[in-house]
Design an enzyme around this catalytic site. Sequence first.
Site, short mmCIF file in Angstrom:
data_model
loop_
_atom_site.label_atom_id
_atom_site.label_comp_id
_atom_site.label_asym_id
_atom_site.label_seq_id
_atom_site.Cartn_x
_atom_site.Cartn_y
_atom_site.Cartn_z
N PRO A 1 10.34 11.64 5.37
CA PRO A 1 9.37 12.34 4.50
C PRO A 1 8.51 13.29 5.31
CG PRO A 1 9.09 9.91 4.40
CD PRO A 1 9.93 10.24 5.61
N TYR B 1 9.67 14.07 12.65
CA TYR B 1 9.59 14.12 14.12
C TYR B 1 10.43 13.02 14.79
CZ TYR B 1 5.48 10.95 13.63
OH TYR B 1 4.64 9.92 13.32
N THR C 1 0.84 -1.21 0.00
CA THR C 1 0.00 0.00 0.00
C THR C 1 0.88 1.26 0.00
OG1 THR C 1 -0.03 0.18 2.42
CG2 THR C 1 -1.77 -1.18 1.42
C1 HXC Z 1 -6.14 4.88 21.41
C2 HXC Z 1 -5.86 2.87 20.29
C3 HXC Z 1 -6.27 3.47 19.07
C4 HXC Z 1 -6.64 4.87 19.10
C5 HXC Z 1 -5.80 1.39 18.67
N1 HXC Z 1 -5.59 1.60 19.98
N2 HXC Z 1 -6.22 2.52 18.08
N3 HXC Z 1 -5.77 3.57 21.43
N4 HXC Z 1 -6.53 5.53 20.28
N5 HXC Z 1 -7.02 5.51 17.98
C6 HXC Z 1 -5.17 0.61 20.98
C7 HXC Z 1 -6.13 -0.56 21.09
O1 HXC Z 1 -7.25 -0.21 21.90
C8 HXC Z 1 -5.24 -1.61 21.74
O2 HXC Z 1 -5.00 -1.36 23.10
C9 HXC Z 1 -3.90 -1.37 21.04
O3 HXC Z 1 -3.94 -0.02 20.56
C10 HXC Z 1 -3.65 -2.31 19.88
O4 HXC Z 1 -4.72 -2.15 18.95
P1 HXC Z 1 -5.10 -3.25 17.87
O5 HXC Z 1 -6.18 -2.69 17.01
O6 HXC Z 1 -5.33 -4.57 18.54
O7 HXC Z 1 -3.72 -3.39 17.06
P2 HXC Z 1 -3.44 -3.89 15.60
O8 HXC Z 1 -4.62 -4.66 15.04
O9 HXC Z 1 -2.12 -4.58 15.62
O10 HXC Z 1 -3.35 -2.56 14.71
C11 HXC Z 1 -2.22 -1.71 14.80
C12 HXC Z 1 -2.57 -0.25 14.61
C13 HXC Z 1 -3.39 -0.01 13.31
C14 HXC Z 1 -1.27 0.54 14.60
C15 HXC Z 1 -3.43 0.19 15.82
O11 HXC Z 1 -3.68 1.37 13.15
C16 HXC Z 1 -2.65 -0.50 12.08
O12 HXC Z 1 -2.81 -1.67 11.70
N6 HXC Z 1 -1.85 0.37 11.40
C17 HXC Z 1 -1.04 -0.01 10.23
C18 HXC Z 1 -0.98 1.05 9.17
C19 HXC Z 1 -0.68 2.44 9.65
O13 HXC Z 1 -0.81 2.77 10.82
N7 HXC Z 1 -0.28 3.28 8.69
C20 HXC Z 1 -0.01 4.68 8.96
C21 HXC Z 1 1.46 4.92 8.97
S1 HXC Z 1 1.63 6.62 8.80
P3 HXC Z 1 -5.92 -1.95 24.32
O14 HXC Z 1 -5.13 -1.67 25.55
O15 HXC Z 1 -7.19 -1.17 24.27
O16 HXC Z 1 -6.10 -3.41 24.02
C22 HXC Z 1 2.93 7.26 9.52
C23 HXC Z 1 3.09 8.70 9.11
C24 HXC Z 1 4.01 9.54 9.92
O17 HXC Z 1 3.63 6.65 10.25
C25 HXC Z 1 4.05 11.03 9.60
C26 HXC Z 1 3.00 11.60 8.74
C27 HXC Z 1 3.14 13.04 8.34
P1 NAP Z 2 0.47 2.78 4.87
O1 NAP Z 2 -0.03 2.65 3.48
O2 NAP Z 2 -0.51 2.55 5.98
O3 NAP Z 2 1.72 1.85 5.04
C1 NAP Z 2 2.04 1.11 6.17
C2 NAP Z 2 2.28 -0.32 5.75
O4 NAP Z 2 2.82 -1.05 6.84
C3 NAP Z 2 1.01 -1.04 5.30
O5 NAP Z 2 1.24 -1.63 4.04
C4 NAP Z 2 0.80 -2.13 6.35
O6 NAP Z 2 0.26 -3.31 5.76
C5 NAP Z 2 2.22 -2.34 6.87
N1 NAP Z 2 2.25 -2.85 8.23
C6 NAP Z 2 1.64 -2.33 9.32
N2 NAP Z 2 1.86 -3.10 10.40
C7 NAP Z 2 2.63 -4.14 9.97
C8 NAP Z 2 3.19 -5.27 10.61
N3 NAP Z 2 3.01 -5.50 11.92
N4 NAP Z 2 3.94 -6.13 9.87
C9 NAP Z 2 4.13 -5.90 8.54
N5 NAP Z 2 3.62 -4.86 7.89
C10 NAP Z 2 2.88 -3.98 8.60
O7 NAP Z 2 1.04 4.25 5.12
P2 NAP Z 2 2.17 5.09 4.35
O8 NAP Z 2 1.79 6.51 4.50
O9 NAP Z 2 2.42 4.55 2.99
O10 NAP Z 2 3.46 4.85 5.26
C11 NAP Z 2 4.64 4.22 4.78
C12 NAP Z 2 5.83 4.68 5.58
O11 NAP Z 2 6.05 6.06 5.39
C13 NAP Z 2 5.72 4.48 7.09
O12 NAP Z 2 6.97 4.09 7.61
C14 NAP Z 2 5.35 5.85 7.59
O13 NAP Z 2 5.71 6.04 8.93
C15 NAP Z 2 6.18 6.68 6.64
N6 NAP Z 2 5.78 8.07 6.54
C16 NAP Z 2 4.66 8.40 5.86
C17 NAP Z 2 4.32 9.73 5.72
C18 NAP Z 2 3.13 10.16 4.92
O14 NAP Z 2 2.87 11.36 4.84
N7 NAP Z 2 2.38 9.26 4.31
C19 NAP Z 2 5.13 10.71 6.29
C20 NAP Z 2 6.27 10.34 7.01
C21 NAP Z 2 6.59 9.00 7.10
P3 NAP Z 2 -0.66 -4.39 6.56
O15 NAP Z 2 -1.74 -3.62 7.23
O16 NAP Z 2 -1.12 -5.31 5.47
O17 NAP Z 2 0.25 -5.09 7.50
#
Ligand code: HXC
Ligand code: NAP
Length: 291
Positions: free
Chosen positions: A195, A154, A24
């Site tokens: 980024p 950050y 993704t």
């Molecule tokens: C408070 C939360 C929460 C929320 C989850 N939790 N969401 N707490 N506020 N919004 C808590 C849950 O209640 C639980 O704790 C614990 O976190 C684990 O949640 P799960 O849903 O069981 O975890 P999981 O299924 O492993 O999902 C992980 C995740 C989810 C991180 C919560 O969002 C995910 O799958 N993300 C992957 C993709 C992603 O995040 N992409 C964005 C990257 S962007 P308790 O104690 O209640 O059980 C990025 C950009 C940076 O990094 C900079 C941008 C400019």
């Molecule tokens: P994204 O599409 O949500 O990408 C995150 C990816 O991580 C997903 O493909 C997700 O796939 C995978 N992932 C999450 N948990 C995982 C786990 N436990 N094991 C393996 N894979 C896992 O978001 P994105 O914006 O492209 O982010 C990509 C990277 O860029 C991240 O490191 C993010 O911190 C960084 N970043 C993004 C931005 C921005 O503006 N978009 C800015 C700064 C940095 P599954 O859910 O299938 O596991």
Amino acid sequence: MYNEPMLKDGTLKGKTLVVTGGGTGLGRSMSKYFLQLGANVVITSRKLDVLQKTAAELETETGGTVLALACDVRNDFEVEQVLKQTLEKFGSVHGLLNNAAGNFISPTERLSAKAFGVIIDIVLKGTVNCTLAFGKHWIEQKQQASILNIVTTYAFTGSGYVVPSACAKGGVLAMTRSLAAEWGRYGIRCNAIAPGPFPTKGAWDRLLPGDLAKKFDFKNRVPLKRVGDHQELANLAAYLMSDFSGYINGEVITIDGGEWLQGAGQFNGLEAVTPEMWDMLEAMIRNTKGS
Ligand code: HXC
Ligand code: NAP
């Protein structure tokens, strides 16, 4: 905005690159460009259906070869399996892009220990797991390689409301610089990209849900008044994975249109002052005499 592919055809020919979170968002975009430059690409994440769909699309779009492997980066055994299956399919591996991440906004006092831990586990421990597995393999094989870690700005400034992510990305940045020094002698380069805002569904749904996307429009925070284009990031990532960057080691390259500096400079908020207001302010300042 200039968003043409940057490197010459065949730049990554003969290389096999592993991209975590490659199904993704930014991982997909970087993988696509690696394929266009001739690399074989292994994309991994937790959701095999998403990966397989992306793999099929990328193969059609680029004519390259993609291997889709389910792997939760928190699980070191699953990471070892990715290495094993990559070697079985392609014979060797030349680069690792640690891109997988988890994140969401929240006041820190609302987080459970588990919620804090899940982000640390995905971002920091996941990157550690992958780096250790692939790094040990390359050292044993006496093979040169490139590790690229996706952090954020950050990671070095810190940020409220994403504190687990800031801690984890800060740790990844420390590891990047540490291993650049320690593993350089093996020919393993370790770099990072920080980024700024690059729109993706994964990030925007979790960082700017609902109305927040309008109220907290990222492009207003960026001196260039725009968000990043995926190809701009892909160009930088491909360069850092390629042999063209062979003497770059331990670097973190920010690609954010100046966003973090805009937030840091004490007086940068004065961009809101109009020319008429400046006339008035200048007159007041010039009239100031003594203390
Ligand atoms: C408070 C939360 C929460 C929320 C989850 N939790 N969401 N707490 N506020 N919004 C808590 C849950 O209640 C639980 O704790 C614990 O976190 C684990 O949640 P799960 O849903 O069981 O975890 P999981 O299924 O492993 O999902 C992980 C995740 C989810 C991180 C919560 O969002 C995910 O799958 N993300 C992957 C993709 C992603 O995040 N992409 C964005 C990257 S962007 P308790 O104690 O209640 O059980 C990025 C950009 C940076 O990094 C900079 C941008 C400019
Ligand atoms: P994204 O599409 O949500 O990408 C995150 C990816 O991580 C997903 O493909 C997700 O796939 C995978 N992932 C999450 N948990 C995982 C786990 N436990 N094991 C393996 N894979 C896992 O978001 P994105 O914006 O492209 O982010 C990509 C990277 O860029 C991240 O490191 C993010 O911190 C960084 N970043 C993004 C931005 C921005 O503006 N978009 C800015 C700064 C940095 P599954 O859910 O299938 O596991």
